[in-house]
Design an enzyme around this catalytic site. Structure first.
Site, mmCIF file in Angstrom:
data_model
loop_
_atom_site.group_PDB
_atom_site.id
_atom_site.type_symbol
_atom_site.label_atom_id
_atom_site.label_comp_id
_atom_site.label_asym_id
_atom_site.label_seq_id
_atom_site.Cartn_x
_atom_site.Cartn_y
_atom_site.Cartn_z
ATOM 1 N NE ARG A 49 4.768 29.640 47.963
ATOM 2 C CZ ARG A 49 3.887 28.752 47.493
ATOM 3 N NH1 ARG A 49 4.045 28.231 46.274
ATOM 4 N NH2 ARG A 49 2.875 28.358 48.243
ATOM 5 C CE1 TYR A 73 0.638 29.198 45.734
ATOM 6 C CE2 TYR A 73 -0.893 27.351 45.602
ATOM 7 C CZ TYR A 73 0.392 27.830 45.740
ATOM 8 O OH TYR A 73 1.415 26.960 45.895
ATOM 9 C CG ASP A 114 3.131 29.941 42.854
ATOM 10 O OD1 ASP A 114 3.210 28.731 43.124
ATOM 11 O OD2 ASP A 114 2.782 30.374 41.732
ATOM 12 C CG HIS A 144 -1.074 28.732 41.848
ATOM 13 N ND1 HIS A 144 -2.155 27.996 41.498
ATOM 14 C CD2 HIS A 144 -0.167 27.866 42.329
ATOM 15 C CE1 HIS A 144 -1.934 26.715 41.769
ATOM 16 N NE2 HIS A 144 -0.739 26.601 42.277
ATOM 17 C CD GLU A 156 6.002 28.859 41.369
ATOM 18 O OE1 GLU A 156 6.485 29.221 42.460
ATOM 19 O OE2 GLU A 156 5.528 27.746 41.190
ATOM 20 N NE ARG A 164 8.254 26.663 40.604
ATOM 21 C CZ ARG A 164 8.319 25.972 41.747
ATOM 22 N NH1 ARG A 164 9.484 25.551 42.190
ATOM 23 N NH2 ARG A 164 7.231 25.698 42.423
ATOM 24 C CD GLU A 167 7.598 24.564 45.791
ATOM 25 O OE1 GLU A 167 7.664 24.351 44.575
ATOM 26 O OE2 GLU A 167 6.521 24.823 46.358
ATOM 27 C CD1 TRP A 199 -7.367 27.184 43.281
ATOM 28 C CD2 TRP A 199 -5.724 25.777 42.711
ATOM 29 N NE1 TRP A 199 -6.681 26.887 44.416
ATOM 30 C CE2 TRP A 199 -5.666 26.025 44.121
ATOM 31 C CE3 TRP A 199 -4.769 24.936 42.143
ATOM 32 C CZ2 TRP A 199 -4.700 25.434 44.943
ATOM 33 C CZ3 TRP A 199 -3.809 24.346 42.956
ATOM 34 C CH2 TRP A 199 -3.810 24.603 44.334
HETATM 35 C C1 CS2 Z 1 2.556 25.327 43.905
HETATM 36 C C2 CS2 Z 1 2.050 23.974 44.252
HETATM 37 O O1 CS2 Z 1 4.464 24.715 45.111
HETATM 38 C C3 CS2 Z 1 4.033 25.445 44.211
HETATM 39 O O2 CS2 Z 1 4.694 26.256 43.559
HETATM 40 O O3 CS2 Z 1 2.285 25.764 42.617
HETATM 41 O O4 CS2 Z 1 1.650 24.016 45.581
HETATM 42 C C4 CS2 Z 1 0.884 23.473 43.412
HETATM 43 O O5 CS2 Z 1 -0.246 24.262 43.697
HETATM 44 C C5 CS2 Z 1 0.631 22.027 43.755
HETATM 45 O O6 CS2 Z 1 1.800 21.298 43.522
HETATM 46 C C6 CS2 Z 1 -0.501 21.462 42.931
HETATM 47 O O7 CS2 Z 1 -0.697 20.114 43.251
HETATM 48 MG MG MG Z 2 3.777 27.023 41.880
#
Ligand code: CS2
Ligand code: MG
Length: 402
Positions: A147, A159, A210, A212, A236, A283, A339, A402
């Site tokens: 990723r 992010y 991601d 997000h 994602e 997911r 992941e 976020w």
């Molecule tokens: C993220 C996470 O791993 C991912 O795909 O979306 O890091 C997410 O931000 C955290 O699990 C939130 O606690």
């Molecule tokens: Mg994620």
């Protein structure tokens, strides 16, 4: 067999984790992850005050009945707190059942469907150059899938960018950090990042990203279309999935595969997206989707529509969740990818585990149960330390996802 004791263990080896330990009159115990990042204490209270008293004396082998009792018996159904609590109970009970059988958990689910569990690592950098280097480092470690997340020019934060040499950990001590987001800057930048990544590293590995939850559906459609030449494994959370029709709009414009669902906690959250084939990967994972018991049902629904699993595996999901998910991943017929955002050495010491990494794959190990334990004495040395996920605002101050 009877449940004789239940402990709710909070520990903070660098970040907060909540672990449930169910003990039985035959000396066997099982553990489950109940961590809800930024809301850990809510799950602790739900477990201690409303779940634990109802478990004492029950037969731990009645996993489905206990799941139904906790899910229906609360009257107020679903939600991240409730389902993380139920997930922890469920995971601990599956751990006990597999230990009783003397088998690794995947054998109780149906045995191996593959030799190992393909994982994706988290490469990130403050800019394109750093991110390109980081992806190269993961490829050198043998990862088949990476990723990529990068800082965005003109923004102080984005992010997925690790602080210092820590693995990416979004939660920060104290009250929520306020971050500023600009979709325009991001949309102009993202294609340049993936141009550079494919230019440098080619196409012989899976590349993931991601978003997000940051884009509107039409903005996500534009992103997906702009990245089509880079053949991503998935984008994602391109848009907040409460509006499931939004995914229809994205699908009308792009063939870039979509993964959604780490924030889902019920099969009902997933159903429309799967049945209408609006996503390619689901997911959901053990700790947030009600444990192995519900996750299996989500995967079975997904299988009917050729949707594959892509279990969430961030640092805020403890090694207990990771261990249980790997047994699920080894069995599930419509597996996609797992992941793997590695934990720190401190965390791994608190949660000794049987899973191991080799050449881009994780293996859950052959230990009876899910293969993860908790060192209670060591856990007690790391008291809870309040921390929150950031919040995001647009440059004009508007609250954003976020
Ligand atoms: C993220 C996470 O791993 C991912 O795909 O979306 O890091 C997410 O931000 C955290 O699990 C939130 O606690
Ligand atoms: Mg994620």
């Amino acid at each position: 067999m009877k449940i004789t004791g239940v402990k709710v263990i909070v520990t903070c080896p660098g970040r907060n984790f909540v672990t449930l330990k169910i003990e039985t009159d035959e000396g066997l115990y099982g553990i489950g992850d109940a961590t809800l990042n930024g809301r850990e204490k809510a799950v602790v209270a739900y477990l201690a005050d409303h779940v634990v008293p109802c478990l004492i004396g029950r037969d731990p082998h009645r996993i489905e009945d206990i799941w139904q009792y906790l899910a229906k018996g609360a009257y107020w159904r679903r939600g991240p707190v409730t389902m993380a609590a139920i997930a922890a109970v469920d995971t601990a009970l599956w751990d006990i059942k597999a230990k009783t059988a003397g088998l690794p958990l995947y054998q109780l689910l149906g045995g191996k469907s593959r030799a190992g569990v393909m994982v994706y690592g988290h490469a990130n950098g403050k800019d394109i150059e750093e991110t390109v280097d980081a992806v190269g480092q993961y490829l050198e470690l043998g990862y088949k899938a990476v990723r990529a997340q990068s800082g965005v020019p003109g923004l102080d934060t984005a992010y997925g960018i690790a602080r210092g040499d820590l693995y990416y950990e979004p939660a920060t001590k104290g009250l929520p950090e306020e971050q500023v987001w600009s979709t325009e800057k991001y949309l102009d930048f993202a294609p340049k990042l993936f141009d550079a990544l494919r230019e440098k590293h080619g196409f012989d590995f899976h590349l993931l990203h991601d978003v997000h939850h940051r884009l509107t559906p039409i903005e996500a459609a534009r992103l997906g279309k702009s990245l089509e030449p880079h053949r991503l494994f998935w984008i994602e959370d391109p848009t907040p999935a409460e509006n499931q029709d939004g995914l229809k709009l994205i699908r009308q414009h792009t063939v870039t595969p979509i993964a959604v669902g780490e924030v889902f906690n019920s099969i009902h959250d997933c159903r429309g997206l799967i049945e209408n084939q609006l996503i390619d990967y689901i997911r959901a994972t053990v700790v947030h989707a009600g444990g192995i018991t519900q996750l299996r049902k989500i995967a079975a629904l997904a299988e009917l529509y050729q949707v594959r699993t892509g279990c969430h595996g961030a640092t805020d999901l403890s090694p207990v969740c990771m261990g249980a998910a790997l047994h699920f991943d080894l069995w599930v017929p419509n597996f996609g990818i797992q992941e793997y955002m590695r934990h720190t050495e401190e965390t791994d010491a608190v949660f000794p585990h049987a899973y191991s990494f080799a050449d881009g794959f994780l293996h859950p190990g052959e230990t009876p149960g899910h293969g993860v334990d908790i060192d209670e004495e060591l856990a007690a040395k790391y008291p809870y330390d309040p921390a929150y996920l950031p919040v995001a605002r647009l440059q004009d101050g508007t609250m954003w996802s976020w």
